[in-house]
Motif scaffolding. Structure first.
Motif: not given
Ligand code: HEM
Length: 503
Positions: A207-209, A233-234, A240-241, A245-248
């Motif tokens: 969430v923070k990223d 890099k972002d 990854d972020a 988030l989606h997997d969760y």
């Protein structure tokens, strides 16, 4: 005609397209902006170099509004234009319109995470149906059952802050932010991530990223365009972020869906637990159940809306609660009144009492304190609209393509509506008769207003009441001057520091 001449003519025709575009579209827009004052510009950059950082963004908008009034034309680079608006009449026209529903284009940077959810949606038929389907999830009967969740998460918060009792200069934002993330997760999905006790949570980091990358993309020319962003890099961090988030959410939604299927087959009476107490329904249950005119949300759409709640519903309330506590720490008289109201409601039992929905409704002075905090430190200080069709306002045609920045913090700091605007004074909200309705818009207004505003006020009241009942708050020593910035929400770049001691 020779082949060469044909190529030459084709080339000229291709070159003429942008010129034609400029004269038909941009020229109309530029002409419209001649109706408004423009702060001094630089060649090529226009005013863009006044907006290089998120803290400069806010101070520049205030400076422009002070010097040029409540409708200012800002030139961003050679062809960019935007209208910065804090005029209550224009805001009433804009926000109450059922035609101007498109949001700012920058929000698209959130779409890898939020898809087409309510916050980003373009205001078309899909948004309308979703808004209709989701609105009942914020009925007071539903909010009533969330008070227990607010209470138990803020018990953990009190425990965490107790360990810091006696601090003279503590940045409280990280504590509050973890607490509101725990709350939104449990009220939206019915699951506990417990980031207050588990700071290394991958979900919290995701969430923070995403919130950080969103802000960076709105400011950086190199990262604004997808084809360039993909080499940074972002971009890798974002991939990854989004996966985390989606997997969760996918996993939680699948589980709920399965439970719902089993429940339907088994026994509808299972809405009650073994003790005969009605089980809590969280947003996800309600969205899974909801249908309007035979339409319900697809699995993907449900995912988008749950993620949208997670985004819209945690940093906003964290920011609001944090700044309100800062105001209380620095205004002893107001803090004493808030505490006195709690004592009148709960007597000597003030620390251990289990607060109900009804109690929260009775906290009238606290409610005005929350509103004053939302005025002075508006969590969403600016938001945008994109005019996507020609529209008349006060004898002027606003052409299609114009971008508007709604400067909510600008109108909240206008001395005409809020005398001595820097002063934190909840009594301003005892009577609002003299103030135009669109002069207080922390949750926006009109058809695209914040769907979660009642939830937000309830949660903020619950957190602030709990903290004031348990702690005495003081101004930070040494003195702390905040460096405010307009990011996804309002931020203080050097933290929000206060002193605190257990009562
Ligand atoms: C103090 C807390 C909050 C503030 C200040 C706030 C502010 C706002 C503002 C200004 C908008 C309009 C933005 C725009 O027009 O671009 C908005 C929209 C929205 N908010 Fe909030 N919000 C808060 C809390 C919440 C909560 C707790 C939730 C959900 C649980 C939420 C969900 C949403 C959604 C879904 C929208 C989009 C609505 C639509 O376009 O139909 N917000 N909020």
């Amino acid at each position: 005609m020779s082949l060469l001449t044909e190529y030459l003519l084709a080339f000229i025709a291709v070159m003429l397209i942008p010129i034609y575009y400029y004269y038909t579209k941009l020229r109309r827009i530029e002409k419209f902006f001649e109706n408004f004052p423009t702060p001094p510009t630089e060649p090529f950059f226009g005013n863009a170099r006044d907006f290089t950082t998120t803290s400069a963004f806010l101070t520049t908008l205030h400076k422009y509004t002070k010097a040029h009034g409540s409708m200012v034309h800002v030139k961003m680079g050679p062809v960019g234009h935007v209208l910065v608006c804090s005029d209550h009449k224009f805001l009433e026209f804009l926000l109450s319109s059922t035609k101007i529903l498109k949001k700012s284009r920058n929000l698209k940077y959130l779409s890898p995470w939020l898809g087409d959810g309510l916050v980003i949606a373009d205001g078309g038929p899909k948004w309308k149906t979703h808004r209709k389907l989701i609105t009942p999830a914020f009925h007071f009967k539903i909010l009533e059952q969330f008070v227990d969740i607010f209470e138990s998460a803020s018990d953990v918060l009190v425990q965490k802050l107790s360990e810091m009792s006696g601090s003279k200069s503590l940045d409280i934002y990280p504590y509050i932010s973890r607490c509101t993330l725990d709350i939104i997760c449990e009220t939206a999905m019915g699951t506990k991530i417990d980031v207050q006790n588990n700071e290394a949570s991958a979900y919290f980091k995701g969430v923070k990223d995403m919130c950080r990358i969103f802000v960076i993309r709105t400011m950086s020319i190199a990262k604004r365009y997808d084809f360039m962003f993909k080499f940074t890099k972002d971009y890798v961090i974002q991939q990854d972020a989004v996966k985390v988030l989606h997997d969760y959410t996918n996993q939680v939604i699948d589980k709920k869906r399965q439970q719902l299927k089993e429940k339907k087959q088994e026994d509808k009476e299972k809405d009650f637990d073994d003790l005969g107490i009605k089980k809590k329904k969280v947003f996800l249950d309600l969205i899974l159940d909801a249908s309007v005119d035979g339409q319900s949300l697809s699995p993907e759409e449900i995912n988008e809306e749950v993620n949208t709640f997670m985004f819209g519903g945690h940093d906003t309330t964290a920011t609001a609660s944090t700044f309100i506590l800062y105001c209380l720490a620095n205004n002893k008289e107001v803090q004493d009144k808030v505490y006195e109201e709690q004592r009148q409601l709960f007597g000597d039992d003030v620390k251990d009492v289990k607060v109900t929905y009804h109690n929260l409704q009775e906290m009238k002075y606290l409610e005005n304190t929350v509103k004053e905090g939302l005025r002075l430190y508006s969590p969403v200080p600016i938001f945008g609209r994109h005019i996507d069709q020609d529209i008349e306002y006060d004898g002027i045609t606003i052409p299609k393509g114009v971008g508007v920045i709604v400067f909510a913090h600008g109108i909240h700091m206008n001395p005409e509506y809020y005398p001595d605007p820097e002063k934190f004074d909840p009594s301003r909200f005892e009577s609002c008769e003299k103030r135009p309705p669109y002069a207080f818009i922390p949750f926006s207004a009109g058809v695209r207003n914040c769907i979660g505003q009642k939830y937000a006020i309830l949660e903020i009241k619950s957190l602030v009441s709990k903290i004031v009942r348990n702690f005495e708050l003081f101004p930070s020593v040494p003195e702390h001057k905040m460096d405010l910035a307009a990011e996804t929400v309002l931020k203080s770049l050097n933290g929000v520091k206060i002193g605190l001691k257990l009562r």
